[in-house]
Design a protein around this motif. Sequence first.
Motif, PDB file in Angstrom:
ATOM      1  N   LEU A 126      23.130  -9.718 -49.860  1.00  0.00           N
ATOM      2  CA  LEU A 126      23.956  -8.517 -50.036  1.00  0.00           C
ATOM      3  C   LEU A 126      25.422  -8.866 -50.249  1.00  0.00           C
ATOM      4  CD1 LEU A 126      22.543  -5.947 -47.445  1.00  0.00           C
ATOM      5  CD2 LEU A 126      22.513  -5.790 -49.925  1.00  0.00           C
ATOM      6  N   THR A 127      25.941  -9.774 -49.433  1.00  0.00           N
ATOM      7  CA  THR A 127      27.368 -10.082 -49.510  1.00  0.00           C
ATOM      8  C   THR A 127      27.699 -10.906 -50.757  1.00  0.00           C
ATOM      9  OG1 THR A 127      26.929 -11.954 -48.036  1.00  0.00           O
ATOM     10  CG2 THR A 127      27.758  -9.925 -47.044  1.00  0.00           C
ATOM     11  N   TYR A 128      26.898 -11.904 -51.034  1.00  0.00           N
ATOM     12  CA  TYR A 128      27.192 -12.750 -52.195  1.00  0.00           C
ATOM     13  C   TYR A 128      26.750 -12.104 -53.503  1.00  0.00           C
ATOM     14  CZ  TYR A 128      27.993 -16.338 -48.684  1.00  0.00           C
ATOM     15  OH  TYR A 128      28.483 -17.038 -47.621  1.00  0.00           O
ATOM     16  N   SER A 356      21.953  -1.946 -63.110  1.00  0.00           N
ATOM     17  CA  SER A 356      21.086  -2.991 -63.642  1.00  0.00           C
ATOM     18  C   SER A 356      19.899  -3.238 -62.713  1.00  0.00           C
ATOM     19  CB  SER A 356      21.883  -4.287 -63.827  1.00  0.00           C
ATOM     20  OG  SER A 356      22.363  -4.751 -62.572  1.00  0.00           O
ATOM     21  N   THR A 357      19.001  -4.104 -63.161  1.00  0.00           N
ATOM     22  CA  THR A 357      17.820  -4.453 -62.352  1.00  0.00           C
ATOM     23  C   THR A 357      18.238  -5.156 -61.072  1.00  0.00           C
ATOM     24  OG1 THR A 357      16.538  -4.706 -64.384  1.00  0.00           O
ATOM     25  CG2 THR A 357      15.614  -5.663 -62.377  1.00  0.00           C
ATOM     26  N   PHE A 358      19.230  -6.025 -61.169  1.00  0.00           N
ATOM     27  CA  PHE A 358      19.713  -6.720 -59.980  1.00  0.00           C
ATOM     28  C   PHE A 358      20.323  -5.741 -58.987  1.00  0.00           C
ATOM     29  CE2 PHE A 358      22.992  -9.193 -57.701  1.00  0.00           C
ATOM     30  CZ  PHE A 358      22.168 -10.138 -57.114  1.00  0.00           C
ATOM     31  N   ASP A 359      20.945  -4.661 -59.482  1.00  0.00           N
ATOM     32  CA  ASP A 359      21.497  -3.653 -58.572  1.00  0.00           C
ATOM     33  C   ASP A 359      20.399  -2.981 -57.764  1.00  0.00           C
ATOM     34  OD1 ASP A 359      24.034  -4.211 -59.416  1.00  0.00           O
ATOM     35  OD2 ASP A 359      24.089  -2.614 -60.916  1.00  0.00           O
ATOM     36  N   PHE A 360      19.257  -2.724 -58.389  1.00  0.00           N
ATOM     37  CA  PHE A 360      18.146  -2.115 -57.642  1.00  0.00           C
ATOM     38  C   PHE A 360      17.554  -3.109 -56.645  1.00  0.00           C
ATOM     39  CE2 PHE A 360      18.264   0.677 -61.390  1.00  0.00           C
ATOM     40  CZ  PHE A 360      18.272   1.909 -60.749  1.00  0.00           C
ATOM     41  N   PHE A 361      17.581  -4.389 -56.989  1.00  0.00           N
ATOM     42  CA  PHE A 361      17.157  -5.395 -56.004  1.00  0.00           C
ATOM     43  C   PHE A 361      18.095  -5.394 -54.809  1.00  0.00           C
ATOM     44  CE2 PHE A 361      17.834  -9.790 -54.502  1.00  0.00           C
ATOM     45  CZ  PHE A 361      16.594 -10.000 -53.896  1.00  0.00           C
ATOM     46  N   GLU A 366      19.613  -3.648 -49.245  1.00  0.00           N
ATOM     47  CA  GLU A 366      20.376  -2.763 -48.368  1.00  0.00           C
ATOM     48  C   GLU A 366      19.452  -1.984 -47.438  1.00  0.00           C
ATOM     49  OE1 GLU A 366      22.610  -0.343 -50.991  1.00  0.00           O
ATOM     50  OE2 GLU A 366      24.160  -1.849 -51.392  1.00  0.00           O
ATOM     51  N   MET A 367      18.337  -1.508 -47.954  1.00  0.00           N
ATOM     52  CA  MET A 367      17.374  -0.814 -47.097  1.00  0.00           C
ATOM     53  C   MET A 367      16.799  -1.760 -46.049  1.00  0.00           C
ATOM     54  SD  MET A 367      15.382   1.463 -49.967  1.00  0.00           S
ATOM     55  CE  MET A 367      14.276   2.148 -48.739  1.00  0.00           C
ATOM     56  N   SER A 368      16.498  -2.993 -46.464  1.00  0.00           N
ATOM     57  CA  SER A 368      15.990  -3.975 -45.495  1.00  0.00           C
ATOM     58  C   SER A 368      17.038  -4.266 -44.429  1.00  0.00           C
ATOM     59  CB  SER A 368      15.608  -5.266 -46.220  1.00  0.00           C
ATOM     60  OG  SER A 368      14.628  -5.030 -47.206  1.00  0.00           O
ATOM     61  N   PHE A 369      18.292  -4.354 -44.843  1.00  0.00           N
ATOM     62  CA  PHE A 369      19.362  -4.602 -43.877  1.00  0.00           C
ATOM     63  C   PHE A 369      19.461  -3.463 -42.858  1.00  0.00           C
ATOM     64  CE2 PHE A 369      23.856  -4.103 -42.670  1.00  0.00           C
ATOM     65  CZ  PHE A 369      24.071  -5.324 -42.071  1.00  0.00           C
ATOM     66  N   CYS A 370      19.356  -2.241 -43.321  1.00  0.00           N
ATOM     67  CA  CYS A 370      19.395  -1.093 -42.397  1.00  0.00           C
ATOM     68  C   CYS A 370      18.220  -1.136 -41.426  1.00  0.00           C
ATOM     69  CB  CYS A 370      19.393   0.215 -43.189  1.00  0.00           C
ATOM     70  SG  CYS A 370      20.871   0.475 -44.205  1.00  0.00           S
ATOM     71  N   LEU A 371      17.036  -1.512 -41.911  1.00  0.00           N
ATOM     72  CA  LEU A 371      15.876  -1.625 -41.027  1.00  0.00           C
ATOM     73  C   LEU A 371      16.077  -2.727 -39.997  1.00  0.00           C
ATOM     74  CD1 LEU A 371      12.942  -1.146 -43.572  1.00  0.00           C
ATOM     75  CD2 LEU A 371      13.826   0.510 -41.922  1.00  0.00           C
ATOM     76  N   PHE A 372      16.663  -3.834 -40.420  1.00  0.00           N
ATOM     77  CA  PHE A 372      16.931  -4.914 -39.476  1.00  0.00           C
ATOM     78  C   PHE A 372      17.927  -4.469 -38.412  1.00  0.00           C
ATOM     79  CE2 PHE A 372      15.124  -8.132 -42.425  1.00  0.00           C
ATOM     80  CZ  PHE A 372      14.408  -8.874 -41.480  1.00  0.00           C
ATOM     81  N   VAL A 373      18.959  -3.742 -38.820  1.00  0.00           N
ATOM     82  CA  VAL A 373      19.944  -3.260 -37.850  1.00  0.00           C
ATOM     83  C   VAL A 373      19.276  -2.325 -36.845  1.00  0.00           C
ATOM     84  CG1 VAL A 373      22.038  -1.880 -37.563  1.00  0.00           C
ATOM     85  CG2 VAL A 373      21.889  -3.548 -39.417  1.00  0.00           C
TER      86      VAL A 373
END
Length: 858
Positions: A126-128, A356-361, A366-373
């Motif tokens: 996410l950050t990079y 772009s496609t990478f933006d949807f990735f 981001e959704m995975s990050f929210c689930l981890f939090v």
Amino acid sequence: MAGGGGGGRRGREQLELERLGQAARPGSCPPSPPLSACSRQAWSRDNPGFEPEEDAAAAAGPVLEMDSNMTEFEFGSFLLLLTTFLIGLWGTRLMEESNTSRERYLKSVLRELVTYMVFLVVLCVLTYGTVSSSVYYYTRVMSQLFLETPVSKTERTDFKTLSTMDDFWKFTEGPLLDGLYWEMWYNNKTMAENKSFIYYENLLLGVPRIRQLKVRNGSCSIPEDLKDEIKDCYDVYSVANEDTAPFGLRNGTAWTYTNEKDLNGSSHWGLIATYSGAGYYQDLSRTREVTALQIASLKKNLWLDRGTRAAFIDFSVYNANINLFCVVRLLVEFPATGGLVTSWQFQPVRLIHYISTFDFFLAACEMSFCLFVLYYMVEEVLEIRIHRLRYFRSLWNCLDILIIVLSVVAIGISIYRTSTVDMLLKKLLEDQNSFPNFEPLAYWQMQFNNIAAVTVFFVWIKLFKFVNFNRTMSQLSTTMSRCVKDVIGFAIMFFIIFLAYAQLAYLVFGTQIDDFSTFQDCIFTQFRIILGDFNFTEVEEANRILGPIYFTTFVFFMFFILLNMFLAIINDTYSEVKSDMAQQKAEMELSDLIRKGYNKAMIKLKLKKTTVDDISESLRQGGGKLNFDELRQDLKGKGHTDAEIEAIFTKYDQDGDQELTEHEHQQMRDDLEKEREDLDLDRSSLPRPLSSRSFPRSLDDSEEDEDEDSGHSSRRRGSSSSGVSYEEFQVLMRRVDRMEHSIGSIVSKIDAVIVKLEAMERAKLKRRDVLGRLLDGVTEDERLGRDSEIHREQMERLVREELERWESDDTASQMSHRLGTPLGLQGQPRSRSSRPSSSQSDGLDAAAAANGGNNIHV
């Protein structure tokens, strides 16, 4: 032997058939006991052991086949399985019971580590994923255009080197207009009407804005003696001194004051002061000609005067090729001293997402990050619920809370930024002749970047929490924790001297050297001097006497003395930690657990021999006697750890001579053969177990109990979940008896040695007294001039008798050592180190008396 082995196998088969029958009967299986009730050795940090433990899922007991009419029991089993799954999902080492085995503890750590590594990978993506080299080049080309372009072809002055108000107007009429409005191609063809593409790629959004802040006249006090000479006085900028009255033409926003709320502005931290978001502003045009007229009008009517303290130039551009906005702010500050100081901000931000496609990735990340939090929030709540206030005593737990808080704040800023940018773009598209105020969004984007950077830093630091389970890597944290007090004491002494030098430098060089112009700059400059980054020439030119003295003494005390003291503290503590860890008992580590799982997998795939096969082969190659070094070298080459090899050798080396005799050799072979027979029995006679607590344990588990625990903990096949079997009880009883016998023998030998040492000390004192009396007699004879021949003969006889006594004592001591009986403890004549006998004492006393009597008689 064969008949006994067959009887043992039939007995075990009968026992397992009875267990299978009990498990098959509905409702006959007792509930599984809790983990703390299992037959295992309790593990602690002081005595962890290497005892394997079954998985948490096996604690639910055997899976029973139920009839269709037992729906209620099936529902209860489902709830039990669901509870077990949830406990395993959020289970961490802090949720484990205190008596959990070392292996089970490490399994929890390993599962926690794997989960955390996935979280770390998602965060780094996410950050990079939002930062690339394009962002840097975007900022670079924009800054070169507006900061490094000369104000005219005949002058080298650019925005960075502006020094007067006249230079400011030259910049606005030259490089600013040329950089903002690109209306012609290089072949003089006109570009799109009413639009400006900077560098032909970056669309100028809306119109630029120029704004200034003023202070009112009379805001400072003029001395009485100079009031006739000085009529006007403008203080340094502050909100209280800000001028809000109309001036100049007194019409339009450029000549009337607008407050911060109406401008939707915010404060800005400049080099000299912090400025509010209000002031006098002029929105420029979308065409170069109109903008040039507006700037000429401002210059003609003296828009900048003595009261001006800051002038802002704001505009925003968008590059569709890389989907980046760039919010630009050029600031010119006019200090009360005269002249001007320039600063700037180029903030590239990605305000439009999911293209772009990478933006949807990245959206999926981001959704995975929210689930981890959310996952970690539940985990920390459960741990706090278990440990209460003790939870916050650990620095790692506080770090977990900090990471969660920063992550939640970052999520909130991201949601606010996404929702706000849509409204701004909609407003901009409706009125393209207005100024798009992206500055608040750029501010929050900068805060988001800062929070994300700090979060990533702490997430990486938290890896030390898992790395510390390795002995080598834990030396760092142990060294830092041990030397905290010494480092704090050193820091107090260091900063006393450091701040003293900083104040000296500020007062001596602050008025002449930029690096010492403020007290904060002095502190950072001195840190740079310690690291070797300094300019001695400036210091010497500022003060030819105190400059060299300051520099020389500072380098001597701070670098050669204090810095080396700090290194000595760390080095000494590290040496102590390393020596202490070398003496500690080896514990099972994460690498051992991973290696163990790998070996099990290789054995099941028949790509590697079992431990029984490896030891048997080593015994066959060893012949009659097997040395520990030979066994260690052989088994270590086959992938076994030092702890396992030492545990095996210690179990069978009963005399402790580091060699296995023929008897010990044969005992090891018999045990290995028995293990092999038990393994064949388990594989042939029993079906695949449904629960590891209702069936006999495998050979590997049995070996791990005996090898890793060095024979101190054994869990035999046939033991039930509610107790121990008779066979296991007998084995433990034999081990306890052997241990008591060994300890008793050691204690008796220690007592004998102590008694002998005491007797030797008493005999030594007695003999010293006798020899002292003899020496006194010789001295008395020499003083009185008596005949020394008779006395010399008596002395030779006494010394000869004493030597014969010592030799007889040595012979008796050697005989008692060969017989293995301390004579002094059995009431027999003692050795030479024991208390002297009555005859010996009488002989010594008689010799002394004869000596004294001889002196009198002669």
